[in-house]
Design an enzyme around this catalytic site. Structure first.
Site, mmCIF file in Angstrom:
data_model
loop_
_atom_site.group_PDB
_atom_site.id
_atom_site.type_symbol
_atom_site.label_atom_id
_atom_site.label_comp_id
_atom_site.label_asym_id
_atom_site.label_seq_id
_atom_site.Cartn_x
_atom_site.Cartn_y
_atom_site.Cartn_z
ATOM 1 N N ASP A 1 -8.076 -54.356 20.053
ATOM 2 C CA ASP A 1 -7.214 -53.995 18.915
ATOM 3 C C ASP A 1 -6.007 -54.929 18.890
ATOM 4 O O ASP A 1 -5.801 -55.707 19.811
ATOM 5 C CB ASP A 1 -6.755 -52.535 19.044
ATOM 6 C CG ASP A 1 -5.989 -52.303 20.340
ATOM 7 O OD1 ASP A 1 -6.613 -51.924 21.347
ATOM 8 O OD2 ASP A 1 -4.765 -52.557 20.365
ATOM 9 N N GLU B 1 -15.841 -49.223 30.634
ATOM 10 C CA GLU B 1 -15.598 -50.562 31.158
ATOM 11 C C GLU B 1 -16.476 -50.894 32.376
ATOM 12 O O GLU B 1 -16.745 -52.066 32.630
ATOM 13 C CB GLU B 1 -14.105 -50.724 31.502
ATOM 14 C CG GLU B 1 -13.244 -50.739 30.241
ATOM 15 C CD GLU B 1 -11.757 -50.606 30.493
ATOM 16 O OE1 GLU B 1 -10.970 -51.116 29.684
ATOM 17 O OE2 GLU B 1 -11.364 -49.966 31.492
HETATM 18 N N1 SAH Z 1 -9.323 -43.544 23.745
HETATM 19 C C1 SAH Z 1 -8.909 -43.170 25.069
HETATM 20 C C2 SAH Z 1 -7.525 -43.664 25.379
HETATM 21 C C3 SAH Z 1 -7.468 -45.160 25.520
HETATM 22 S S1 SAH Z 1 -5.961 -45.746 26.157
HETATM 23 C C4 SAH Z 1 -8.985 -41.654 25.194
HETATM 24 O O1 SAH Z 1 -8.790 -40.952 24.204
HETATM 25 O O2 SAH Z 1 -9.284 -41.190 26.292
HETATM 26 C C5 SAH Z 1 -6.219 -47.492 26.054
HETATM 27 C C6 SAH Z 1 -6.967 -48.162 27.183
HETATM 28 O O3 SAH Z 1 -7.380 -49.463 26.787
HETATM 29 C C7 SAH Z 1 -6.136 -48.390 28.444
HETATM 30 O O4 SAH Z 1 -6.945 -48.337 29.582
HETATM 31 C C8 SAH Z 1 -5.530 -49.800 28.226
HETATM 32 O O5 SAH Z 1 -5.540 -50.583 29.398
HETATM 33 C C9 SAH Z 1 -6.408 -50.458 27.156
HETATM 34 N N2 SAH Z 1 -5.747 -50.814 25.886
HETATM 35 C C10 SAH Z 1 -6.410 -51.361 24.824
HETATM 36 N N3 SAH Z 1 -5.602 -51.513 23.767
HETATM 37 C C11 SAH Z 1 -4.371 -51.066 24.133
HETATM 38 C C12 SAH Z 1 -3.128 -50.920 23.445
HETATM 39 N N4 SAH Z 1 -2.983 -51.273 22.175
HETATM 40 N N5 SAH Z 1 -2.071 -50.426 24.135
HETATM 41 C C13 SAH Z 1 -2.209 -50.067 25.440
HETATM 42 N N6 SAH Z 1 -3.369 -50.139 26.117
HETATM 43 C C14 SAH Z 1 -4.459 -50.629 25.491
#
Ligand code: SAH
Length: 230
Positions: free
Chosen positions: A196, A12
């Site tokens: 998503d 980001e």
């Molecule tokens: N793929 C990452 C984890 C991502 S967590 C890993 O494995 O390290 C999701 C991140 O994107 C968080 O920072 C949150 O703010 C945002 N986000 C996007 N979609 C989301 C969802 N469906 N639920 C919660 N957070 C979401």
């Protein structure tokens, strides 16, 4: 003026650092802070790591330690509102913690005594955001963002958050940053690009669209910075 630009994940803030080119890296409180001068204004950029606790720490540090006077958050989120599709941008009007629950004592979801269910984002920064959207010829939705320490990939949870908070999107850092900025009287702006739909396919979609959505959001936030330094 010193402006904080914050994200949660490296993806980001990477497009912002790329645009700046040169910056100084400072290690502080288990995190990296990137300082740069942009068009005569001081910027402090950081990704907090995921979730409410890390984002609270980073927002507080940017304000109390680095002296930032405004905070812009750029990142990705899951959509609740059916009108939000992957890549679309949403500006938070107000934010709430969807996983804050002492309802056993008769309080509403998202509320603790002496707190508030919602924290409102800065109206001037929202107006500026709308101006930028017009100039960029982009449709940017305004709405409620709900934050919690969970990745939501579940229709039932998503619908609960949507109906309880009238939320349009959900993520994991916005409301905690909002609480910090509100308490320290720092105007803040939370922008998210949809990665998503917070449903069954969310983790698949998230991995596919994280980078492109993060770029969408970062570009918009840098246009906001351009306006702020004008
Ligand atoms: N793929 C990452 C984890 C991502 S967590 C890993 O494995 O390290 C999701 C991140 O994107 C968080 O920072 C949150 O703010 C945002 N986000 C996007 N979609 C989301 C969802 N469906 N639920 C919660 N957070 C979401």
């Amino acid at each position: 003026m010193k402006i904080a630009i914050m994200g949660a994940m490296p993806e980001e803030v990477a497009p912002i650092l790329e645009k700046l080119g040169e910056y100084k890296t400072t290690q502080y409180a288990n995190n990296k802070y990137y300082e740069a001068t942009y068009k005569g204004v001081d910027l402090v950029i950081a990704y907090s790591k995921i979730g409410k606790v890390f984002s609270t720490l980073t927002a507080t540090t940017m304000i109390e330690h680095f002296g930032c006077e405004k905070l812009l958050f750029s990142g990705v989120a899951g959509a609740i509102s059916p009108s939000l599709k992957v890549g679309d941008l949403i500006i938070a009007t107000k934010l709430s913690q969807h996983d804050l629950d002492i309802t056993a004592f008769g309080h509403p979801f998202g509320y603790v005594p002496e707190g508030a269910v919602f924290v409102e984002a800065d109206k001037d920064l929202i107006s500026l955001g709308k101006k930028v959207a017009l100039e960029m010829n982009k449709v940017v939705q305004e709405g409620v963002i709900a934050t919690g320490d969970q990745f939501v990939a579940n229709e039932e949870r998503k619908n609960f958050i949507g109906s309880t908070f009238n939320a349009d999107a959900l993520e994991m850092e916005g409301a905690s940053v909002a609480v910090v900025c509100d308490a320290l009287s720092v105007p803040f702006f939370i922008l998210r690009a949809i990665s998503d739909a917070a449903d069954m396919d969310a983790s698949f979609s998230f991995d596919e669209f994280l980078e492109t959505s993060a770029v969408e959001s970062a570009e918009f936030v840098m246009k906001m910075v351009d306006k702020l330094v004008d």
